[in-house]
Design an enzyme around this catalytic site. Structure first.
Site, mmCIF file in Angstrom:
data_model
loop_
_atom_site.group_PDB
_atom_site.id
_atom_site.type_symbol
_atom_site.label_atom_id
_atom_site.label_comp_id
_atom_site.label_asym_id
_atom_site.label_seq_id
_atom_site.Cartn_x
_atom_site.Cartn_y
_atom_site.Cartn_z
ATOM 1 N N ARG A 1 2.591 -5.720 -1.030
ATOM 2 C CA ARG A 1 2.139 -4.604 -0.193
ATOM 3 C C ARG A 1 1.925 -4.974 1.277
ATOM 4 O O ARG A 1 1.322 -4.210 2.008
ATOM 5 C CB ARG A 1 0.838 -4.010 -0.767
ATOM 6 C CG ARG A 1 1.073 -3.302 -2.079
ATOM 7 C CD ARG A 1 -0.217 -2.860 -2.686
ATOM 8 N NE ARG A 1 -0.816 -1.778 -1.938
ATOM 9 C CZ ARG A 1 -0.834 -0.517 -2.316
ATOM 10 N NH1 ARG A 1 -0.274 -0.168 -3.442
ATOM 11 N NH2 ARG A 1 -1.398 0.401 -1.588
ATOM 12 N N ALA B 1 -2.693 -10.879 -4.063
ATOM 13 C CA ALA B 1 -1.332 -11.425 -4.015
ATOM 14 C C ALA B 1 -1.303 -12.949 -3.891
ATOM 15 O O ALA B 1 -0.388 -13.597 -4.398
ATOM 16 C CB ALA B 1 -0.586 -10.804 -2.842
ATOM 17 N N HIS C 1 -3.938 -1.657 -9.397
ATOM 18 C CA HIS C 1 -2.705 -1.100 -8.817
ATOM 19 C C HIS C 1 -1.637 -0.852 -9.882
ATOM 20 O O HIS C 1 -0.465 -0.692 -9.555
ATOM 21 C CB HIS C 1 -2.140 -2.032 -7.734
ATOM 22 C CG HIS C 1 -2.988 -2.081 -6.499
ATOM 23 N ND1 HIS C 1 -2.817 -3.012 -5.508
ATOM 24 C CD2 HIS C 1 -4.025 -1.304 -6.092
ATOM 25 C CE1 HIS C 1 -3.704 -2.816 -4.550
ATOM 26 N NE2 HIS C 1 -4.458 -1.794 -4.886
ATOM 27 N N ASN D 1 -9.681 -18.652 -0.642
ATOM 28 C CA ASN D 1 -8.527 -17.986 -0.040
ATOM 29 C C ASN D 1 -8.114 -18.743 1.220
ATOM 30 O O ASN D 1 -8.947 -19.273 1.929
ATOM 31 C CB ASN D 1 -8.902 -16.532 0.325
ATOM 32 C CG ASN D 1 -7.694 -15.695 0.641
ATOM 33 O OD1 ASN D 1 -6.736 -15.665 -0.143
ATOM 34 N ND2 ASN D 1 -7.688 -15.030 1.773
ATOM 35 N N CYS E 1 8.718 13.758 -19.944
ATOM 36 C CA CYS E 1 7.904 14.018 -21.152
ATOM 37 C C CYS E 1 6.640 13.155 -21.205
ATOM 38 O O CYS E 1 5.856 13.276 -22.137
ATOM 39 C CB CYS E 1 8.734 13.826 -22.425
ATOM 40 S SG CYS E 1 9.101 12.107 -22.820
ATOM 41 N N ASP F 1 2.041 -7.898 -11.476
ATOM 42 C CA ASP F 1 3.051 -8.801 -12.050
ATOM 43 C C ASP F 1 2.750 -9.273 -13.468
ATOM 44 O O ASP F 1 3.534 -10.024 -14.039
ATOM 45 C CB ASP F 1 3.250 -10.010 -11.125
ATOM 46 C CG ASP F 1 1.928 -10.736 -10.825
ATOM 47 O OD1 ASP F 1 1.106 -10.893 -11.747
ATOM 48 O OD2 ASP F 1 1.730 -11.134 -9.658
HETATM 49 ZN ZN LIG Z 1 11.082 11.547 -21.802
#
Ligand SMILES: [Zn+2]
Length: 281
Positions: free
Chosen positions: A64, A52, A148, A247, A159, A133
């Site tokens: 998250r 993130a 993810h 980080n 369907c 994203d």
């Molecule tokens: Zn459908």
């Protein structure tokens, strides 16, 4: 690429951090960047792992974690679960609508662009991300494992036909009407992984294979707190790879990493690309 803040020492441009805690450590950060560039130059198969933190400079909250503000309602964990989606899809879509708008309006930032450039130059072979994203692909990265899921497509829950989300999501954001399958009228669920839902097995296996095969893993913008993606650096280390961590916050692999830079990815990564572009290939 925006201008990176820096100083010139002995005729060499040195990185200086926007982070006040690191500003006095310009030379050591610069040394770390040189070492990271050397490792990337020497690597046979380097992969990047992002979380993130790579997208927060684009204005996207951390999807998250409780800090994002997305979890203020008591039952948001339930709403963002697969069972919750099935039970109360209107609550799910109402909850996800502001986030979807933020993501669609966001632009790739210099960190995304830097990683795409590293791939283009041949320094990294694949990118594993926890983000949904799609900013890495919009920035130009090609080999991406989105463990993810992603907002690029949605699947009909009746369907199972898959559709590109762009038109559906824009209509949904503008009107609030639930997106439905043009064929059968079933609800369209974005291809993002909800709580209680299995991760995409093939993608996850490909990411794990990359972690086993790589000789260098560049962790950027992830605090490595969300499994199973957080396990990938551990796998890479176990198979003999070196790890670079960029980080803000400390991660569990810092002590075993060859290079750790606790600073803004949107500043550090473009500078790293600058070093790679200016040095030998
Ligand atoms: Zn459908």
């Amino acid at each position: 690429m925006p201008q990176t803040p820096g100083i010139v020492q002995g005729g060499i441009f040195c990185y200086t951090s926007a982070n006040p805690a690191l500003r006095n450590a310009a030379v050591s950060v610069n040394d770390s960047l040189q070492k990271a560039a050397d490792l990337l130059r020497r690597a046979r198969y380097a992969v990047a792992l992002t979380g993130a933190g790579i997208s927060t400079p684009s204005g996207i909250p951390d999807f998250r974690t409780p800090r994002s503000g997305l979890w203020e309602t008591v039952d948001s964990m339930e709403i963002a679960s697969l069972a919750g989606f099935r039970r109360r899809p209107e609550a799910f879509f109402a909850w996800v609508r502001p986030l979807t708008r933020q993501i669609l309006e966001a632009q790739p930032n210099p960190a995304h662009l830097a990683l795409a450039r590293m791939e283009e130059l041949g320094f990294i072979k694949a990118l594993i991300t926890q983000n949904i994203d799609i900013l890495h692909s919009r920035a130009g990265s090609k080999v991406i494992y989105e463990v993810h899921g992603h907002l690029r497509e949605a699947t009909c829950v009746e369907c199972f036909q898959t559709y590109p989300t762009d038109v559906f999501l824009l209509h949904f954001i503008q009107t609030g009407e639930l997106p439905r399958c043009p064929d059968c009228g079933g609800l369209l669920k974005p291809n993002v992984i909800l709580f209680g839902e299995a991760l995409p097995v093939k993608i996850l296996h490909a990411a794990q294979r990359a972690a086993r095969t790589c000789d260098l893993m560049l962790v950027a913008g992830s605090s490595l707190e969300v499994a199973p993606a957080s396990e990938l650096p551990r796998i890479a280390l176990a198979y003999g790879a070196q790890v670079i961590v960029i980080n803000f916050e400390r991660t569990y692999v810092d002590d075993q990493a060859a290079v750790v830079i606790r600073d803004d990815v949107a500043t550090v990564l473009p500078h790293l690309v600058g070093l790679l572009e200016s040095g030998p290939r």
